[in-house]
Design a protein around this motif. Structure first.
Motif, PDB file in Angstrom:
ATOM      1  N   ASP A 135       0.837  -1.206   0.000  1.00  0.00           N
ATOM      2  CA  ASP A 135       0.000   0.000   0.000  1.00  0.00           C
ATOM      3  C   ASP A 135       0.871   1.254   0.000  1.00  0.00           C
ATOM      4  O   ASP A 135       0.585   2.231  -0.703  1.00  0.00           O
ATOM      5  CB  ASP A 135      -0.913   0.029   1.233  1.00  0.00           C
ATOM      6  CG  ASP A 135      -2.037  -0.992   1.163  1.00  0.00           C
ATOM      7  OD1 ASP A 135      -2.284  -1.524   0.061  1.00  0.00           O
ATOM      8  OD2 ASP A 135      -2.655  -1.257   2.208  1.00  0.00           O
ATOM      9  N   LEU A 136       1.933   1.218   0.810  1.00  0.00           N
ATOM     10  CA  LEU A 136       2.829   2.371   0.913  1.00  0.00           C
ATOM     11  C   LEU A 136       3.526   2.648  -0.412  1.00  0.00           C
ATOM     12  O   LEU A 136       3.610   3.803  -0.856  1.00  0.00           O
ATOM     13  CB  LEU A 136       3.868   2.123   2.010  1.00  0.00           C
ATOM     14  CG  LEU A 136       4.951   3.204   2.172  1.00  0.00           C
ATOM     15  CD1 LEU A 136       4.330   4.546   2.532  1.00  0.00           C
ATOM     16  CD2 LEU A 136       5.965   2.783   3.234  1.00  0.00           C
ATOM     17  N   ILE A 137       4.016   1.596  -1.064  1.00  0.00           N
ATOM     18  CA  ILE A 137       4.671   1.762  -2.364  1.00  0.00           C
ATOM     19  C   ILE A 137       3.700   2.350  -3.379  1.00  0.00           C
ATOM     20  O   ILE A 137       4.050   3.255  -4.157  1.00  0.00           O
ATOM     21  CB  ILE A 137       5.223   0.412  -2.868  1.00  0.00           C
ATOM     22  CG1 ILE A 137       6.335  -0.101  -1.942  1.00  0.00           C
ATOM     23  CG2 ILE A 137       5.746   0.547  -4.296  1.00  0.00           C
ATOM     24  CD1 ILE A 137       7.529   0.820  -1.828  1.00  0.00           C
ATOM     25  N   GLU A 138       2.459   1.847  -3.362  1.00  0.00           N
ATOM     26  CA  GLU A 138       1.446   2.359  -4.286  1.00  0.00           C
ATOM     27  C   GLU A 138       1.156   3.835  -4.015  1.00  0.00           C
ATOM     28  O   GLU A 138       1.037   4.646  -4.946  1.00  0.00           O
ATOM     29  CB  GLU A 138       0.164   1.536  -4.152  1.00  0.00           C
ATOM     30  CG  GLU A 138      -0.983   1.993  -5.043  1.00  0.00           C
ATOM     31  CD  GLU A 138      -0.682   1.881  -6.523  1.00  0.00           C
ATOM     32  OE1 GLU A 138      -1.295   2.633  -7.309  1.00  0.00           O
ATOM     33  OE2 GLU A 138       0.181   1.061  -6.903  1.00  0.00           O
ATOM     34  N   THR A 139       1.063   4.192  -2.734  1.00  0.00           N
ATOM     35  CA  THR A 139       0.814   5.590  -2.372  1.00  0.00           C
ATOM     36  C   THR A 139       1.962   6.485  -2.820  1.00  0.00           C
ATOM     37  O   THR A 139       1.748   7.581  -3.360  1.00  0.00           O
ATOM     38  CB  THR A 139       0.613   5.726  -0.852  1.00  0.00           C
ATOM     39  OG1 THR A 139      -0.524   4.947  -0.463  1.00  0.00           O
ATOM     40  CG2 THR A 139       0.377   7.176  -0.454  1.00  0.00           C
TER      41      THR A 139
END
Length: 210
Positions: A135-139
């Motif tokens: 999720d963090l990478i996508e954000t």
């Protein structure tokens, strides 16, 4: 919500029976209305929450700004809270129920014991850590490489998926706080999306049309 071994087995099918019995013995059930703060920024975590039903939103905070990190849904917990529990450090996030929610709270001393004793409990948080990292990478990709209008539209799609509804009860101010921008910018982008027939909006709601 009536909590028994059968329900816990449905929620956590990989947990051993002894683990589930411990959860019943030591867990505290809370029925919490939507919009209620369940984790305070800077608090020491004496209890670890696990969501049985509903949605909890987890935010980071810097000065007077807030940023939505991720959602906690049924059978999930907060990895940042687990870190605070295991390390006896203050919480670096705060969390608010997005809907009426049923949450089980577990004493930190039992959480530390279960991490050592039960592989399935460990695996739950390993998978949650992997999910939150992705999720963090996508954000980061969205913030660095995508235009804000696409990021905002993707945010609305994700919020719709979490709630299971096309019509999202939310204000421009709330969207701005969760996306990390100004309310005026949100209003301008939503107007553009409305003109493109991607959304319908009114006082206190946004509805996805596509």
């Amino acid at each position: 919500m009536e909590i028994d071994l059968r329900l816990l087995k449905q929620k956590f099918p990989n947990f051993e029976k002894r683990m589930l019995k411990d959860m019943l013995s030591y867990g505290m059930i809370k029925e919490i209305p939507g919009g209620t703060e369940v984790i305070r920024f800077g608090q020491y975590m004496k209890m670890l929450p696990i969501v049985l039903d509903g949605v909890v939103k987890v935010y980071s905070q810097y000065e007077d700004k807030e940023f939505l990190l991720y959602y906690i849904q049924s059978s999930e917990s907060c990895i940042m809270s687990l870190s605070a529990v295991l390390n006896d450090t203050p919480s670096r996030v705060f969390a608010v129920t997005g809907t009426d929610s049923t949450i089980m709270m577990f004493p930190s001393k039992m959480v530390k014991k279960w991490i050592k004793d039960f592989g399935a409990f460990n695996n739950l948080f390993y998978h949650l850590y992997d999910k939150r990292y992705n999720d963090l990478i996508e954000t980061l990709n969205q913030v660095l490489f995508e235009k804000l209008d696409k990021r905002l539209y993707d945010y609305l799609i994700e919020k719709s998926k979490v709630s299971g509804l096309n019509e999202i009860k939310i204000t421009h101010k709330q969207i701005a706080e969760e996306v990390g921008t100004a309310r005026e910018v949100v209003s301008r982008i939503l107007k553009k999306l409305e003109t493109n027939n991607q959304i319908e909006q009114g006082k206190g709601y946004v509805k996805l049309l596509n």
